[in-house]
Design an enzyme around this catalytic site. Structure first.
Site, PDB file in Angstrom:
ATOM      1  N   TYR A   1      -5.056   1.223   0.440  1.00  0.00           N
ATOM      2  CA  TYR A   1      -3.931   0.274   0.444  1.00  0.00           C
ATOM      3  C   TYR A   1      -2.729   0.868  -0.287  1.00  0.00           C
ATOM      4  O   TYR A   1      -2.822   1.260  -1.453  1.00  0.00           O
ATOM      5  CB  TYR A   1      -4.357  -1.026  -0.231  1.00  0.00           C
ATOM      6  CG  TYR A   1      -3.453  -2.203   0.040  1.00  0.00           C
ATOM      7  CD1 TYR A   1      -3.716  -3.083   1.096  1.00  0.00           C
ATOM      8  CD2 TYR A   1      -2.346  -2.473  -0.761  1.00  0.00           C
ATOM      9  CE1 TYR A   1      -2.909  -4.186   1.341  1.00  0.00           C
ATOM     10  CE2 TYR A   1      -1.528  -3.574  -0.521  1.00  0.00           C
ATOM     11  CZ  TYR A   1      -1.818  -4.425   0.528  1.00  0.00           C
ATOM     12  OH  TYR A   1      -1.017  -5.524   0.772  1.00  0.00           O
TER      13      TYR A   1
ATOM     14  N   TYR B   1       3.772  -2.844   7.305  1.00  0.00           N
ATOM     15  CA  TYR B   1       3.180  -3.633   6.232  1.00  0.00           C
ATOM     16  C   TYR B   1       2.682  -4.952   6.831  1.00  0.00           C
ATOM     17  O   TYR B   1       3.452  -5.889   7.009  1.00  0.00           O
ATOM     18  CB  TYR B   1       4.228  -3.888   5.151  1.00  0.00           C
ATOM     19  CG  TYR B   1       3.774  -4.801   4.029  1.00  0.00           C
ATOM     20  CD1 TYR B   1       2.786  -4.406   3.129  1.00  0.00           C
ATOM     21  CD2 TYR B   1       4.346  -6.058   3.855  1.00  0.00           C
ATOM     22  CE1 TYR B   1       2.385  -5.237   2.100  1.00  0.00           C
ATOM     23  CE2 TYR B   1       3.954  -6.894   2.824  1.00  0.00           C
ATOM     24  CZ  TYR B   1       2.970  -6.476   1.942  1.00  0.00           C
ATOM     25  OH  TYR B   1       2.575  -7.299   0.926  1.00  0.00           O
TER      26      TYR B   1
END
Ligand SMILES: [Zn+2]
Lengths: 392, 143
Positions: free
Chosen positions: A296, A346
């Site tokens: 991440y 994102y």
């Protein structure tokens, strides 16, 4: 491996996504519908087969609205996970638990957002006169002083990480360069054909020192959905099953939402180390047995801390580990082969799960040879989650 | 030496609950308070409804000396969010009593701020209801 474990008993049978943009021009609910229909078609399932949903508390699209829109049947499982992007892999964990327990048969995990065109997370929009709740009391220790944005919350820990490790911000830059290199050959990535150099990273403007613009992920509009069902059922569907070999959540001692500043060591991520221990216990895989990983990357510094938390290198050694292309295609551990959230889009970590599935299937645009296991992680700085995906 | 900025614009406010009201009340009296367990005298910040050490519910507070050192810091530059002025130096301070808190560092140039710098508390009155703590370099504050 515990006998009663759910690990390996559920699989991802389908993935779907919209295009990733800065302005979708469509409702968030429509994005959720498009991604879900695409994932069902990928799996060879119909909306009527769906009996469960899992998403983020931050998602604006209620399960019942999505179910109504696609014409799903009666639902017997719907569950949401809190803490921003920390929820990403936990949605799949919820689905896998439900499927392994026989509570649900086909669960859609989804995240749909117009994060760039409608509700931006990075502009510091904190209520000026909040209603007194436990969560507004929490942000009250930061917002009145100007610590208002996700970048600023992460920067506090990143500054200390640099101090303790003796690294420079070039260590952050190597992460950014790797993700942008991978995005450059991914036509679905916003930064397709736009790689950067370490010099570009170092020349990009300050956002919150020690973070520069190129340390921060993009803001995106888009949606991703994944279909979780039992491993047995997945074997009869259109795609080769991608097993959820392990799934875990973690919140550690003195955990806070983006501001775990009160521990002895604020540069590390003990909640992710706790997730790592659980994953390794569930499936017996060791760090060197991952051929690739989706780490991440909302902000580059926490990619370094995660590489340490998962034991890819020792604490404080990630700045050395990420050098010399080791995390790029052709390196020892290529990460974020879709470009990550720095390069592709994102979507709160859900696009990383889709990439993990493609790597196991062998259909990724930047394929890694001989993939047996892929690590996928969720949001950092928050209570979090992660998955080990593997071949069925 | 009035640290108060021209804060005509609305200022972000804390959510004030029965568990943290003592802290914000203290700032209006120019006191930096730290929550203390009445039973075992353990200090904790941010405050909570109970002591996580001995599980007592009776909580009191002490007044901090106001001295500490910088544990970490950031220099916020973008986006510029009113009513703050930029660059904004935001610090994580290790108080000498042993707890840690986030504040602003004032009258210190961005090139000078460093981890380990000795700092001392001051106060910024925002309006009748809200006063905030801030910190200054101990050296330049003459402490
Ligand atoms: Zn106590």
């Amino acid at each position: 491996m515990a006998e009663q474990s759910f690990a390996g008993r559920a699989a991802i049978a389908g993935i779907g996504q919209t295009e990733f943009s800065k302005r979708s021009g469509r409702s968030e609910l429509r994005l959720a519908c498009e991604a879900t229909m695409s994932a069902l078609a990928d799996a060879g399932l119909e909306p009527g087969d769906v009996d469960g949903f899992a998403t983020f508390t931050m998602d604006n699209n209620p399960e019942i609205e999505l179910a109504r829109a696609i014409g799903a049947g009666p639902l017997r499982f719907f569950s949401r996970v809190h803490y921003g992007g920390g929820a990403a892999c936990a949605t799949v964990m919820q689905a896998a638990l439900a499927v392994a327990a026989g509570v649900a048969d086909v669960v859609v995990c989804y995240r749909a957002m117009n994060e760039r065109s409608e509700q931006r997370f990075g502009i510091g929009a904190i209520p000026l006169a909040p209603v007194a709740t436990t969560e507004t009391a929490h942000f009250g220790w930061y917002a009145p002083f100007g610590l208002l944005t996700p970048a600023s919350w992460v920067a506090m820990q990143a500054q200390r990480y640099l101090h303790d490790s003796g690294a420079t911000t070039e260590a952050f830059g190597h992460v950014s360069v790797a993700c942008r290199r991978h995005a450059a050959t991914n036509p679905n990535a916003w930064f397709y054909e736009r790689p950067i150099t370490l010099a570009d990273h170092q020349a990009s403007r300050w956002i919150v020192r020690p973070l520069r613009l190129l340390d921060c992920c993009q803001e995106s509009d888009g949606a991703v959905a994944v279909i979780v069902t039992s491993t047995e059922r997945a074997r009869d569907l259109r795609q080769p099953p991608v097993l959820v070999r392990a799934a875990a959540q973690g919140a550690s001692r003195d955990q806070q939402m983006m501001t775990s500043y009160y521990r002895d060591d604020i540069g590390s991520l003990p909640e992710m180390a706790f997730v790592a221990r659980q994953l390794y216990e569930q499936c017996g895989v060791k760090p060197h047995e991952f051929q690739t990983a989706v780490i991440y990357d909302h902000f580059t510094p926490f990619v370094l801390a995660q590489l340490e938390a998962f034991g890819f290198c020792r604490p404080g050694e990630a700045p050395e580990f990420v050098r010399d292309g080791r995390i790029e295609l052709g390196g020892a551990l290529p990460i974020n082969t879709h470009g990550g959230q720095l390069g592709e889009a994102y979507i709160h970590g859900m696009n990383g799960i889709a990439e993990g599935v493609r790597q196991v299937r062998g259909t990724a645009v930047n394929p890694i040879r001989g993939v047996e296991h892929v690590l996928v992680t969720a949001g950092t700085g928050v209570p979090t989650s992660a998955l080990v995906l593997g071949r069925g | 030496m009035d640290p108060h900025h021209a804060l005509a614009l609305p200022h972000p406010r804390p959510g004030i609950t029965p568990d943290n009201r003592f802290f914000w009340d203290g700032l209006r009296q120019r006191e930096l308070r730290i929550q203390r367990c009445a039973a075992c005298h353990r200090l904790q910040h941010p405050p909570a409804p109970m002591c996580s050490g001995c599980h007592g519910f009776e909580m009191e507070s002490i007044v901090a000396s106001g001295r500490g050192t910088i544990h970490s810091f950031v220099i916020a530059e973008h986006p510029a969010i009113p009513p703050f002025s930029y660059p904004n130096l935001i610090v994580l301070v290790d108080l000498e009593e042993g707890t840690r808190l986030v504040s602003r560092l004032v009258d210190v140039a961005p090139e000078v701020v460093a981890i380990g710098m000795a700092v001392v508390v001051d106060y910024e009155r925002i309006d009748d209801e809200l006063t905030l703590h801030c910190f200054r370099s101990l050296e330049t504050a003459g402490g």
